[in-house]
Design a protein around this motif. Structure first.
Motif, mmCIF file in Angstrom:
data_model
loop_
_atom_site.group_PDB
_atom_site.id
_atom_site.type_symbol
_atom_site.label_atom_id
_atom_site.label_comp_id
_atom_site.label_asym_id
_atom_site.label_seq_id
_atom_site.Cartn_x
_atom_site.Cartn_y
_atom_site.Cartn_z
ATOM 1 N N TYR A 1 33.488 39.145 49.008
ATOM 2 C CA TYR A 1 33.596 37.756 48.573
ATOM 3 C C TYR A 1 34.087 36.899 49.733
ATOM 4 C CZ TYR A 1 33.545 39.436 43.726
ATOM 5 O OH TYR A 1 33.210 40.025 42.544
ATOM 6 N N ILE A 2 33.569 35.688 49.837
ATOM 7 C CA ILE A 2 34.135 34.692 50.743
ATOM 8 C C ILE A 2 34.979 33.789 49.857
ATOM 9 C CG2 ILE A 2 33.673 32.847 52.388
ATOM 10 C CD1 ILE A 2 30.805 34.108 52.655
ATOM 11 N N ASP A 3 36.291 33.984 49.909
ATOM 12 C CA ASP A 3 37.161 33.190 49.040
ATOM 13 C C ASP A 3 37.607 31.914 49.741
ATOM 14 O OD1 ASP A 3 39.525 33.820 50.576
ATOM 15 O OD2 ASP A 3 39.844 35.617 49.380
ATOM 16 N N LEU A 4 38.323 31.080 49.009
ATOM 17 C CA LEU A 4 38.748 29.774 49.531
ATOM 18 C C LEU A 4 39.527 29.907 50.833
ATOM 19 C CD1 LEU A 4 38.974 26.698 49.107
ATOM 20 C CD2 LEU A 4 41.047 27.136 47.783
ATOM 21 N N GLY B 1 43.556 29.482 39.088
ATOM 22 C CA GLY B 1 43.338 30.770 39.725
ATOM 23 C C GLY B 1 42.101 30.813 40.593
ATOM 24 N N ALA B 2 41.855 31.989 41.141
ATOM 25 C CA ALA B 2 40.736 32.194 42.064
ATOM 26 C C ALA B 2 39.386 31.962 41.391
ATOM 27 C CB ALA B 2 40.799 33.586 42.662
ATOM 28 N N ASN B 3 39.271 32.152 40.071
ATOM 29 C CA ASN B 3 37.994 31.878 39.405
ATOM 30 C C ASN B 3 37.634 30.393 39.501
ATOM 31 O OD1 ASN B 3 38.761 34.530 38.367
ATOM 32 N ND2 ASN B 3 37.021 34.291 37.016
ATOM 33 N N ALA C 1 41.511 35.596 47.034
ATOM 34 C CA ALA C 1 42.628 34.643 47.028
ATOM 35 C C ALA C 1 42.122 33.233 46.770
ATOM 36 C CB ALA C 1 43.361 34.701 48.368
ATOM 37 N N GLY C 2 43.046 32.335 46.461
ATOM 38 C CA GLY C 2 42.672 30.940 46.293
ATOM 39 C C GLY C 2 43.412 30.237 45.187
ATOM 40 N N ALA D 1 35.372 39.067 36.201
ATOM 41 C CA ALA D 1 36.550 39.667 36.834
ATOM 42 C C ALA D 1 36.399 39.660 38.350
ATOM 43 C CB ALA D 1 36.731 41.097 36.333
ATOM 44 N N LEU D 2 37.460 39.236 39.018
ATOM 45 C CA LEU D 2 37.513 39.255 40.475
ATOM 46 C C LEU D 2 38.528 40.296 40.919
ATOM 47 C CD1 LEU D 2 37.600 35.419 41.252
ATOM 48 C CD2 LEU D 2 35.697 36.991 41.645
#
Length: 186
Positions: free
Chosen positions: A75-78, A169-171, A162-163, A156-157
């Motif tokens: 995943y490329i998170d925030l 939350g990250a979602n 993170a983020g 589900a992550l």
């Protein structure tokens, strides 16, 4: 009049199962910034945060690639977008000129994953708030990246994504699409 366009392409599509895509247009005329975003194939029936990100020092921002997945979770998170795209700057919400990022005032996709957002923003108010936050009133749109965020809470992550921002939350903050803003050719 100046016009800017961003072709918005999917991010994290293989992991989330959505190929979110669309286009953003920014038109500056007098004391007005007209923002128009149209998105397709986003997660349906949920709110989607959308903003432009960039660097306060004027450095050119770019769209992330899988190379930004530094923890290799797929995943490329925030947080992983920041080195190439900078920080969240201006929201495309119910009042962009207030620059209130974490809240519920963003577009909601319909049952087909489509939404349109259109807003006229008083440029002087936005520039004043932008200067207060980033030290300059120059939005430098052609150095920014548009992001669209948000997946259903039911997806589900892994804990590695993170983020979190305040109570969100990250979602909510997971990037699902991004596009580089460019000056439109006359």
């Amino acid at each position: 009049m100046k016009k800017y366009i961003a072709k918005i392409e999917p991010l994290n599509a293989l992991k989330i199962g959505y190929e979110a895509h669309g286009q953003a247009e920014f038109t500056v005329e007098g004391n007005n910034l007209h923002i128009k975003v149209e998105m397709f194939d986003t997660p349906e029936n949920i709110e989607h945060w959308e903003h432009f990100h960039g660097f306060p020092d004027g450095k050119e921002a770019s769209v992330p690639t899988i190379e930004q997945d530094t923890n290799l979770d797929g995943y490329i998170d925030l947080i992983e977008t920041e080195p190439v795209s900078g920080t969240t700057m201006v929201p495309f919400d119910d009042a962009p000129h207030e620059m209130n990022i974490p809240h519920d005032g963003y577009p909601v996709a319909d049952a087909n994953g489509h939404y349109e957002y259109e807003k006229d923003v008083p440029l002087d108010k936005l520039q004043a708030k932008f200067k207060e936050a980033f030290g300059s009133e120059d939005l430098q749109l052609d150095k920014r990246v548009v992001y669209v965020h948000g997946i259903p809470d039911s997806l589900a992550l892994p804990d590695t994504v993170a983020g979190e921002v305040m109570c969100y939350g990250a979602n909510t903050t997971l990037p699902i699409a991004a596009g580089k803003i460019e000056a439109a050719q006359d």
